[in-house]
Design an enzyme around this catalytic site. Structure first.
Site, PDB file in Angstrom:
ATOM      1  N   ILE A  96      29.982  45.292  63.236  1.00 30.41           N
ATOM      2  CA  ILE A  96      30.842  43.880  64.120  1.00 30.41           C
ATOM      3  C   ILE A  96      30.545  45.809  65.575  1.00 30.41           C
ATOM      4  O   ILE A  96      31.564  46.519  65.070  1.00 30.41           O
ATOM      5  CB  ILE A  96      32.124  44.597  63.722  1.00 30.41           C
ATOM      6  CG1 ILE A  96      31.962  43.464  62.443  1.00 30.41           C
ATOM      7  CG2 ILE A  96      32.832  43.633  64.405  1.00 30.41           C
ATOM      8  CD1 ILE A  96      33.490  43.274  61.509  1.00 30.41           C
ATOM      9  N   ASN A 103      40.621  46.790  64.663  1.00 30.62           N
ATOM     10  CA  ASN A 103      41.951  47.279  64.885  1.00 30.62           C
ATOM     11  C   ASN A 103      43.457  48.227  65.268  1.00 30.62           C
ATOM     12  O   ASN A 103      44.441  47.542  65.307  1.00 30.62           O
ATOM     13  CB  ASN A 103      41.608  48.394  63.768  1.00 30.62           C
ATOM     14  CG  ASN A 103      40.806  48.116  62.157  1.00 30.62           C
ATOM     15  OD1 ASN A 103      41.336  46.799  61.626  1.00 30.62           O
ATOM     16  ND2 ASN A 103      39.971  48.726  62.060  1.00 30.62           N
ATOM     17  N   GLU A 138      32.920  48.324  58.889  1.00 25.23           N
ATOM     18  CA  GLU A 138      32.293  47.389  59.480  1.00 25.23           C
ATOM     19  C   GLU A 138      31.018  46.809  59.671  1.00 25.23           C
ATOM     20  O   GLU A 138      30.636  46.599  60.478  1.00 25.23           O
ATOM     21  CB  GLU A 138      33.370  47.164  61.224  1.00 25.23           C
ATOM     22  CG  GLU A 138      32.742  48.033  61.650  1.00 25.23           C
ATOM     23  CD  GLU A 138      32.914  49.745  61.912  1.00 25.23           C
ATOM     24  OE1 GLU A 138      33.866  50.019  60.548  1.00 25.23           O
ATOM     25  OE2 GLU A 138      32.626  50.340  62.610  1.00 25.23           O
TER      26      GLU A 138
END
Lengths: 260, 278
Positions: A96, A103, A138
């Protein structure tokens, strides 16, 4: 997995004496798994607990996809199969883009929701035979058996597009859109590779996709190795001549000459 | 993994990145198993030895070696012991029945059937030590195009592709040639047709392979690929008998048609690849 043998006598398995509390706690998310059913033999119950634990040990709890252990086992299986069958198998690594920003800006809960949504999206994009796993953080991985070299780029592009079209609603007022970068590599056909070398080649492509500006797919295209029907037809044309003129080598007509 | 990636450490797959081939090293290979690679390796070695060359045959089929069966040699010390540091390289080299030397892999080599970096470096060390001591080193490789086979072939200056006239063998030989051309940039591959049933069929088959290559492979490259037909080994009952008796055919019945053919292939190699012995 259920044994077809008669259940052992109750003295062999004494359920109340077994320390099953941790296992029950692990399986607690599924009510049926925790407690023995009234019509269930101790063996069947234990088998069910073991099966559920095995399943649990291969799953990523956040996304419900395969975890890294599951991914690794699937990769090793594919390497064996490719070495014997020459099948073309594609490995995709998907990361990602700018996940740290998500975050940092929206908090880890929002990050988790994005991970979950993208995980589901990936699983929807591929066939049931494909393995989708959370590789770590991720990063996701997809193993696609029987994926023709011509289709790899199209497929990776389709996945990239599906993720970038995704709109993750993390709260009534906030939608997050994320993109992914994809790196892919085919297992070298007929060659027994290693998981490390194969992952590394996909990783090199992922690095390329990231450094080319992210939100794109880069695939390490393999050498086209299959022998087409057309090639075969041409290869075998001498056989007709052999059939037509089947005289054999005699002792006097062994002639070998370098013809080039 | 972080979003900002560091470039992956360079760790090349040798099946994909060939090394500089070593001189006078002939790799005997085939796409398909059971076409007579090991038979050709051992008997060609004997034919070359007879003509005065100092020859070593190295069992490069690390997983499923059967050169020991063909030569009926079951040594205590093998390449496996050299790789694991239990024995010295010179102690693993044996005299073979045909007047050449042989380095057998040993059955324990199954654990080396994967090309790890240790296998690579051990193999390279062995080759670098041995090649200067011989006129010709023949690598008897495994079937197919596993990473060990491709690695062994990448060390050879010449590739001898063994095939039989059967369609399956030819298809696999053709697929292997494609890989060697693609991954190792081989421009010349030498073809030996084993179990030939008709004089001239090997040349016709090689010609056929060349035509298919030119049409489907060379068209996309900027360099030609040359298949050189080195000879045919006729289907010969003496070969089967020698194999069943576990004798080296070139020693048991060197005058049989297959033996004569191998002698001719050795001469052809002298004309094109190996200098004649002084």
């Amino acid at each position: 997995m259920k044994s077809t043998l008669a259940p052992p006598s109750p003295s062999l398995i004494d359920l109340p004496d077994l320390q099953l509390d941790d296992a029950r706690a692990l399986l607690a998310h599924d009510a049926r798994n925790g407690q023995p059913q009234h019509d269930e033999s101790p063996t069947d119950y234990l088998q069910r607990v073991i099966d559920s634990l095995c399943e649990l040990s291969l799953k990523d709890p956040l996304t419900g996809l395969g975890n890294r252990r599951h991914f690794h086992a699937a990769l090793v299986r594919q390497i064996e199969s490719v070495a014997r069958s020459g099948e073309s198998v594609l490995l995709l690594l998907l990361d990602i883009d700018h996940f740290k920003n998500i975050n940092d800006t929206h908090g880890h809960l929002a990050g988790d929701q994005v991970l979950r949504a993208i995980g589901h999206c990936l699983a929807r994009c591929v066939r049931p035979v494909d393995t989708v796993a959370r590789y770590g953080g991720e990063e996701f991985a997809i193993i696609l058996p029987n994926c023709r070299p011509l289709f790899g780029r199209t497929l990776a592009e389709r996945i990239r597009q599906a993720v970038s079209d995704l709109c993750v609603q993390v709260s009534p007022l906030l939608n997050i859109q994320a993109t992914i970068s994809i790196g892919g590599a085919y297992a070298p056909e007929w060659v027994r590779s290693t998981p490390e070398l194969w992952i590394e080649r996909a990783d090199t492509q992922l690095y390329r996709a990231k450094s080319n500006g992210r939100n794109q797919a880069c695939i390490d295209q393999p050498q086209e190795l299959s022998v087409s029907a057309e090639e075969k037809g041409l290869l075998y044309s001498h056989l007709a001549a052999d059939e037509a003129n089947p005289f054999e080598f005699g002792p006097g007509n062994v002639t070998n000459r370098v013809n080039a | 993994m972080n979003d900002v990636l560091s470039p992956p450490a360079h760790h090349s797959d040798l099946a994909e990145v060939p090394l500089k081939p070593l001189g006078k090293v002939l790799a005997v290979t085939s796409g398909k198993g059971g076409v007579g690679k090991t038979f050709v390796s051992a008997n060609l070695a004997a034919a070359l030895a007879k003509r005065g060359h100092k020859v070593l045959v190295l069992d490069a089929d690390l997983g499923l070696a059967n050169l020991d069966v063909v030569l009926n040699l079951y040594p205590k010390i093998t390449l496996h012991d050299v790789f694991t540091g239990k024995a010295k390289l010179e102690d693993a080299i044996l005299p073979a029945p045909g007047g050449f030397s042989v380095l057998l892999a040993g059955s324990g080599m199954v654990e080396y059937s994967r090309l790890t970096s240790e296998v690579r470096s051990e193999f390279l060390r062995v080759m670098n030590t041995l090649v200067p001591n011989y006129d010709v080193v023949i690598l008897d490789t495994g079937a197919g195009i596993s990473d060990v086979v491709l690695f062994a072939v990448s060390l050879a200056s010449e590739v001898l592709m063994v095939a039989t006239p059967e369609p399956t063998s030819l298809t696999d030989a053709y697929a292997t040639i494609k890989v060697l051309v693609g991954q190792q940039q081989r421009q010349t591959i030498r073809v030996i047709i084993n179990q030939a049933t008709r004089p001239g069929s090997g040349a016709a088959i090689t010609n056929q392979l060349q035509q298919v290559l030119d049409r489907f492979v060379v068209a996309g490259l900027n360099q030609p690929i040359r298949l050189v037909h080195m000879g045919d080994i006729p289907l010969d009952p003496e070969v089967r008998q020698a194999i069943m008796r576990r004798q080296l055919m070139m020693q048991a019945t060197p005058g049989c048609p297959a033996g004569v053919a191998l002698g001719q292939i050795a001469r052809n190699l002298e004309e094109s690849v190996i200098p004649r012995p002084a």
